[in-house]
Design a protein around this motif. Structure first.
Motif, PDB file in Angstrom:
ATOM      1  N   THR A  24      -7.389 -67.833 -37.869  1.00  0.00           N
ATOM      2  CA  THR A  24      -8.182 -68.399 -38.956  1.00  0.00           C
ATOM      3  C   THR A  24      -9.380 -69.170 -38.421  1.00  0.00           C
ATOM      4  N   LEU A  25      -9.178 -69.965 -37.387  1.00  0.00           N
ATOM      5  CA  LEU A  25     -10.261 -70.780 -36.843  1.00  0.00           C
ATOM      6  C   LEU A  25     -11.346 -69.934 -36.191  1.00  0.00           C
ATOM      7  N   LEU A  26     -11.001 -68.745 -35.711  1.00  0.00           N
ATOM      8  CA  LEU A  26     -11.981 -67.898 -35.034  1.00  0.00           C
ATOM      9  C   LEU A  26     -12.660 -66.917 -35.972  1.00  0.00           C
ATOM     10  N   ASP A  27     -12.290 -66.926 -37.245  1.00  0.00           N
ATOM     11  CA  ASP A  27     -12.936 -66.082 -38.245  1.00  0.00           C
ATOM     12  C   ASP A  27     -13.692 -66.989 -39.212  1.00  0.00           C
ATOM     13  N   ALA A  28     -15.009 -66.838 -39.276  1.00  0.00           N
ATOM     14  CA  ALA A  28     -15.834 -67.760 -40.060  1.00  0.00           C
ATOM     15  C   ALA A  28     -15.443 -67.763 -41.530  1.00  0.00           C
ATOM     16  N   ASP A  29     -15.186 -66.593 -42.108  1.00  0.00           N
ATOM     17  CA  ASP A  29     -14.835 -66.527 -43.523  1.00  0.00           C
ATOM     18  C   ASP A  29     -13.477 -67.165 -43.797  1.00  0.00           C
ATOM     19  N   ARG A  30     -12.483 -66.850 -42.973  1.00  0.00           N
ATOM     20  CA  ARG A  30     -11.153 -67.417 -43.174  1.00  0.00           C
ATOM     21  C   ARG A  30     -11.151 -68.916 -42.913  1.00  0.00           C
ATOM     22  N   TRP A  31     -11.967 -69.354 -41.966  1.00  0.00           N
ATOM     23  CA  TRP A  31     -12.088 -70.778 -41.686  1.00  0.00           C
ATOM     24  C   TRP A  31     -12.657 -71.509 -42.904  1.00  0.00           C
ATOM     25  N   THR A  32     -13.669 -70.931 -43.537  1.00  0.00           N
ATOM     26  CA  THR A  32     -14.244 -71.533 -44.733  1.00  0.00           C
ATOM     27  C   THR A  32     -13.233 -71.588 -45.866  1.00  0.00           C
ATOM     28  N   GLU A  33     -12.437 -70.532 -46.022  1.00  0.00           N
ATOM     29  CA  GLU A  33     -11.432 -70.516 -47.083  1.00  0.00           C
ATOM     30  C   GLU A  33     -10.327 -71.542 -46.844  1.00  0.00           C
ATOM     31  N   MET A  34     -10.021 -71.831 -45.584  1.00  0.00           N
ATOM     32  CA  MET A  34      -8.977 -72.797 -45.289  1.00  0.00           C
ATOM     33  C   MET A  34      -9.437 -74.231 -45.539  1.00  0.00           C
ATOM     34  N   PHE A  35     -10.739 -74.488 -45.426  1.00  0.00           N
ATOM     35  CA  PHE A  35     -11.298 -75.820 -45.675  1.00  0.00           C
ATOM     36  C   PHE A  35     -12.388 -75.722 -46.747  1.00  0.00           C
ATOM     37  N   PRO A  36     -12.041 -75.334 -47.964  1.00  0.00           N
ATOM     38  CA  PRO A  36     -13.075 -75.054 -48.968  1.00  0.00           C
ATOM     39  C   PRO A  36     -13.859 -76.280 -49.391  1.00  0.00           C
ATOM     40  N   CYS A  37     -13.231 -77.452 -49.405  1.00  0.00           N
ATOM     41  CA  CYS A  37     -13.939 -78.648 -49.849  1.00  0.00           C
ATOM     42  C   CYS A  37     -14.746 -79.280 -48.731  1.00  0.00           C
ATOM     43  N   MET A  38     -14.585 -78.801 -47.503  1.00  0.00           N
ATOM     44  CA  MET A  38     -15.279 -79.394 -46.362  1.00  0.00           C
ATOM     45  C   MET A  38     -16.405 -78.519 -45.835  1.00  0.00           C
ATOM     46  N   ILE A  39     -16.176 -77.211 -45.769  1.00  0.00           N
ATOM     47  CA  ILE A  39     -17.146 -76.307 -45.150  1.00  0.00           C
ATOM     48  C   ILE A  39     -17.965 -75.634 -46.236  1.00  0.00           C
ATOM     49  N   ALA A  40     -19.239 -75.976 -46.292  1.00  0.00           N
ATOM     50  CA  ALA A  40     -20.122 -75.345 -47.272  1.00  0.00           C
ATOM     51  C   ALA A  40     -20.527 -73.955 -46.835  1.00  0.00           C
ATOM     52  N   ARG A  41     -20.662 -73.768 -45.535  1.00  0.00           N
ATOM     53  CA  ARG A  41     -21.094 -72.463 -45.021  1.00  0.00           C
ATOM     54  C   ARG A  41     -20.733 -72.375 -43.550  1.00  0.00           C
ATOM     55  N   ALA A  42     -20.311 -71.202 -43.122  1.00  0.00           N
ATOM     56  CA  ALA A  42     -20.004 -70.965 -41.711  1.00  0.00           C
ATOM     57  C   ALA A  42     -20.346 -69.528 -41.381  1.00  0.00           C
ATOM     58  N   VAL A  43     -20.885 -69.311 -40.205  1.00  0.00           N
ATOM     59  CA  VAL A  43     -21.249 -67.972 -39.774  1.00  0.00           C
ATOM     60  C   VAL A  43     -21.119 -67.898 -38.258  1.00  0.00           C
ATOM     61  N   THR A  44     -20.663 -66.764 -37.767  1.00  0.00           N
ATOM     62  CA  THR A  44     -20.569 -66.526 -36.328  1.00  0.00           C
ATOM     63  C   THR A  44     -21.882 -65.941 -35.842  1.00  0.00           C
ATOM     64  N   LEU A  45     -22.552 -66.652 -34.946  1.00  0.00           N
ATOM     65  CA  LEU A  45     -23.850 -66.198 -34.448  1.00  0.00           C
ATOM     66  C   LEU A  45     -23.698 -65.179 -33.324  1.00  0.00           C
ATOM     67  N   ASP A  46     -22.847 -65.475 -32.366  1.00  0.00           N
ATOM     68  CA  ASP A  46     -22.656 -64.586 -31.218  1.00  0.00           C
ATOM     69  C   ASP A  46     -21.216 -64.662 -30.761  1.00  0.00           C
ATOM     70  N   VAL A  47     -20.729 -63.561 -30.222  1.00  0.00           N
ATOM     71  CA  VAL A  47     -19.389 -63.498 -29.643  1.00  0.00           C
ATOM     72  C   VAL A  47     -19.548 -63.212 -28.154  1.00  0.00           C
ATOM     73  N   ILE A  48     -19.227 -64.185 -27.333  1.00  0.00           N
ATOM     74  CA  ILE A  48     -19.307 -64.012 -25.889  1.00  0.00           C
ATOM     75  C   ILE A  48     -18.068 -63.295 -25.378  1.00  0.00           C
ATOM     76  N   SER A  49     -16.921 -63.676 -25.902  1.00  0.00           N
ATOM     77  CA  SER A  49     -15.664 -63.019 -25.552  1.00  0.00           C
ATOM     78  C   SER A  49     -14.744 -63.068 -26.761  1.00  0.00           C
ATOM     79  N   SER A  50     -14.084 -61.951 -27.039  1.00  0.00           N
ATOM     80  CA  SER A  50     -13.129 -61.904 -28.141  1.00  0.00           C
ATOM     81  C   SER A  50     -11.706 -62.145 -27.667  1.00  0.00           C
ATOM     82  N   GLY A  51     -11.520 -62.477 -26.411  1.00  0.00           N
ATOM     83  CA  GLY A  51     -10.187 -62.713 -25.863  1.00  0.00           C
ATOM     84  C   GLY A  51      -9.816 -61.635 -24.864  1.00  0.00           C
TER      85      GLY A  51
END
Length: 762
Positions: free
Chosen positions: A341-368
């Motif tokens: 959830t924390l590594l997915d911008a959309d799911r992260w926003t849904e988990m903290f709806p009253c706190m995060i107005a907008r989130a977007v992943t700009l670049d992925v250096i490593s996916s694991g």
């Protein structure tokens, strides 16, 4: 043979047109399409009395016979006696004719395969000859790998000279890679010794030059055994014009070539340093933290932190203040699911709806690496809000680094990408920055997860309104306590939503209806926050009105589009915040109670309302989505007013949002229908602690409930934010009028005054 016999053995290179004659023991056959009346092949019957020197006559098979024989040959190249007998009877041939046809067909197939193998071997031989010629030419004119000029071999051979140079270079690179990987992954060097390196031609190449200097044009690209997928563009994404990313935001890594690789190395080093600091600060009984005298919360010991030797103790920009908080709690979720959830911008926003107005992943250096999120590193942009128009939205561009610290233990850290670059004072648009912050997740029995959250930030205090500075300075506004409390409440809501316990009430909403209702309520709440805390997530035009009496009132407008996509009206939003000398719990209970709604909601005509539908979102009675019906509408039609209401409360704050809704839309949503097209006009309240000492004693519960234990100790005052959105039908001019602005200003002022009167506030 006239048929091709699609055997599928050697693909397109199979020579199916080979019809050459074969001679064996003075007998001839024509590739299975012709046969003899006598014996043939390498399998003669010993009992045959026919003379061996007599040449037999040809017997040409019919096309139908050939087709049948070919079809059977595909299934069974070596038929037994019974199968040959059946074939001979079915095709009108003698048993020996069938037997000899299969013998010749097998011989022909063997010859074809041998020819094909010879052809491949010839091609490989020619390729090796060409490579050998190139190598001989290179050895005849050696080039020095260091200077690029002609090499002068000494007492050793040219081959040995080249090998020594290559070995020395590889040792330097291996030492650097192992050191970096050991810090990055926390693995011993011995574990890397057995790790298979990817192909040098893979997309994992990272050109590392000598003496630890990154080289964008190195001829000796060595693959990183750490799961880094650098990609071909900037930070693993395709390059865009002028460094702009797909999200329309300027990437801080808008560069190519050598500069891009140097930037990547700087970001990796920054992520590793941030991870080390977060792990150190999250340890129990860490000397960097001390118990505060007000409420007993852990606060950062700034003197001890300055002596710790942290690389992040550089002087903060002028006018900035530091907030650092730490919180621990239990969650109804496992660590791996929360990491995803924390590594997915959309799911992260849904988990903290009253706190995060907008989130977007700009670049992925490593996916694991290894199919997990261990070693995941990405650049994210987020906008964090506090539900009040008097506190600006915080915008962060951070590195987010995830690491599996041990079995069942994960660490996720954020750090601003401009830390250590001394750019804050020169950037007039940056009002905050994030020092190493994040969470440590440890799986516990019964599907629970222990979380330790550390939040360490610096911000420009002058941008915060005076009445909110105590709350922000205490860390309750943007700190670890609010993150953990929100996460606990959301996990509890998801657990309740996933439960499928049957209800004895025949009028209860089914699972699909509950999901649709909660989804609609969340969209309503998001619309409300956008009208209170302006961010890039929703475009509002801020109206600057100089002659308005309340300077703390923020009024904005936007065009409203109907289902056809045409702008036919204007939505006007007004919001303001006030301090009330009343406990937060008392204000919340008063505003959410349907029977008392007429005391402050002027649109209900002053009458009470009744709760028709109640969908719980938590253990607390106030955490729910409800449908309210008016019993005394202003137009005299009883039961004509319907409201969709969403409310929640935890130890960090409380919220009530509502919007009118018609019965037809309500029935559709309750039956599980699509709610995305339903128009909403939300209004509501947020209730926050005021940040003073007698209000900071509310703690986070450790039972995973998200209720913060109890609000019984929530005495003193609170900060009330009221927001109202109105739809203005102005089809002819599509322009705002001063009368409309005065109307929404008067409405929100009247609402706040009614709340004060009902609570006995002078």
């Amino acid at each position: 043979m006239e048929g091709h016999g699609e055997m599928g053995l050697i693909g397109e290179n199979f020579d199916s047109g080979l019809l050459g004659r074969m001679r064996e023991d003075e007998y001839e056959s024509r590739s299975g399409s012709e046969n003899f009346d006598g014996a043939s092949g390498d399998d003669l019957d010993a009992g045959d009395d026919q003379p061996q020197n007599k040449k037999k006559k040809y017997h040409r098979h019919t096309p139908q016979q050939i087709q049948e024989l070919e079809s059977f040959f595909k299934e069974c190249p070596h038929p037994d006696e019974k199968q040959r007998s059946d074939l001979s009877k079915r095709l009108g041939l003698e048993n020996k004719q069938v037997k000899f046809w299969f013998q010749n067909r097998r011989t022909q197939m063997k010859t074809q395969l041998e020819r094909h193998e010879n052809m491949i071997l010839r091609q490989e031989n020619e390729k090796l000859r060409a490579e050998n010629s190139v190598m001989k030419e290179a050895m005849a004119n050696p080039i020095c790998s260091n200077c690029g000029g002609p090499a002068i071999p000494g007492q050793i051979s040219m081959e040995e000279h080249q090998i020594r140079i290559e070995n020395a270079r590889l040792k330097e690179e291996l030492t650097r890679v192992c050191t970096l990987a050991n810090k990055f992954l926390g693995r011993p060097l011995s574990a890397l010794a057995n790790m298979a390196l990817p192909s040098p031609n893979s997309s994992l190449e990272l050109g590392i030059g000598r003496n630890g200097i990154v080289s964008g044009s190195s001829n000796f690209g060595m693959s990183m055994p750490m799961g880094f997928n650098m990609g071909d563009g900037v930070m693993g994404t395709p390059p865009t014009h002028s460094g702009m990313t797909h999200s329309g935001m300027r990437s801080p890594m808008g560069m190519m070539g050598n500069d891009a690789q140097q930037e990547r190395t700087m970001l990796i080093d920054l992520a590793i340093a941030a991870m080390d600091e977060l792990i150190k600060m999250s340890q129990p009984d860490c000397p960097l933290w001390m118990k505060s005298s007000e409420g007993g919360k852990e606060v950062l010991n700034h003197e001890e932190y300055a002596r710790s030797g942290s690389p992040f103790t550089n002087p903060k920009p002028n006018g900035y203040v530091t907030e650092a908080t730490k919180e621990t709690g239990l969650l109804i979720i496992n660590s791996v699911a929360l990491v995803e959830t924390l590594l997915d911008a959309d799911r992260w926003t849904e988990m903290f709806p009253c706190m995060i107005a907008r989130a977007v992943t700009l670049d992925v250096i490593s996916s694991g690496m290894g199919g997990s999120r261990n070693g995941a590193l990405q650049v994210m942009h987020s906008e964090i809000q506090l539900p009040s128009p008097l506190v600006p939205v915080r915008q962060y561009s951070v590195l987010r680094f995830c690491k599996q610290h041990a079995e069942g233990v994960w660490v996720v850290v954020d750090v601003s990408i401009d830390i250590g670059r001394n750019t804050a004072n020169g950037n007039p648009y940056m009002s905050c920055r994030r020092l190493p912050s994040g969470c440590v997740l440890q799986d516990m029995p019964n599907g629970l997860c222990k979380i330790t959250w550390v939040d360490h930030s610096q911000y420009d205090e002058s941008a915060v309104h005076q009445i909110y500075r105590p709350l922000v300075n205490s860390g309750l506004a943007f700190g670890a306590h609010r993150w953990v409390a929100t996460l606990q409440r959301q996990c509890e809501c998801l657990a309740i939503l996933m439960s499928t316990m049957p209800s004895e009430d025949p009028t209860a909403i089914n699972q699909a209806g509950r999901r649709s209702m909660l989804k609609l309520a969340q969209r309503m709440t998001d619309y409300f926050w956008s009208g209170v805390c302006p961010s890039t997530a929703c475009k509002w035009d801020i109206l600057h009105i100089s002659n308005m009496g309340n300077s703390d009132m923020k009024i904005m407008s936007r065009k409203h589009q109907d289902n056809s996509g045409e702008s036919t009206s204007i939505v006007l939003s007004a919001a303001t915040s006030v301090w009330l000398p009343v406990s937060r719990q008392r204000v919340f209970d008063f505003l959410r109670e349907a029977r008392l709604r007429g005391e402050w909601d002027v649109l209900t005509g002053g009458g009470p309302m009744q709760e028709m539908v109640h969908i719980p979102k938590g253990q607390s009675l106030g955490n729910s989505v409800c449908i309210l019906r008016g019993n005394n509408a202003s137009n005299g039609n009883e039961g004509n007013v319907l409201y969709l209401q969403d409310s929640w409360t935890d130890s960090s704050g409380s919220m009530i949002v509502y919007s009118p809704i018609n019965m037809q839309s309500l029935n559709m949503v309750m039956n599980g229908g699509d709610s995305s097209f339903i128009s909403l006009l939300p209004s509501g309240f947020s209730i926050l602690p005021d940040g003073h000492s007698n209000n900071n004693c509310v703690g986070t519960s450790n039972d995973g409930s998200g209720n913060g234990g109890s609000d019984n100790n929530d005495s003193g005052g609170c900060l009330l934010t009221a927001g109202i959105q109105m739809l203005l039908n102005n089809l002819q001019t599509s322009k705002l009028t001063m009368e409309s602005v005065d109307a929404v200003n008067a409405l929100i002022t009247c609402t706040i005054q009614k709340v004060k009167d009902a609570l006995g506030v002078a």
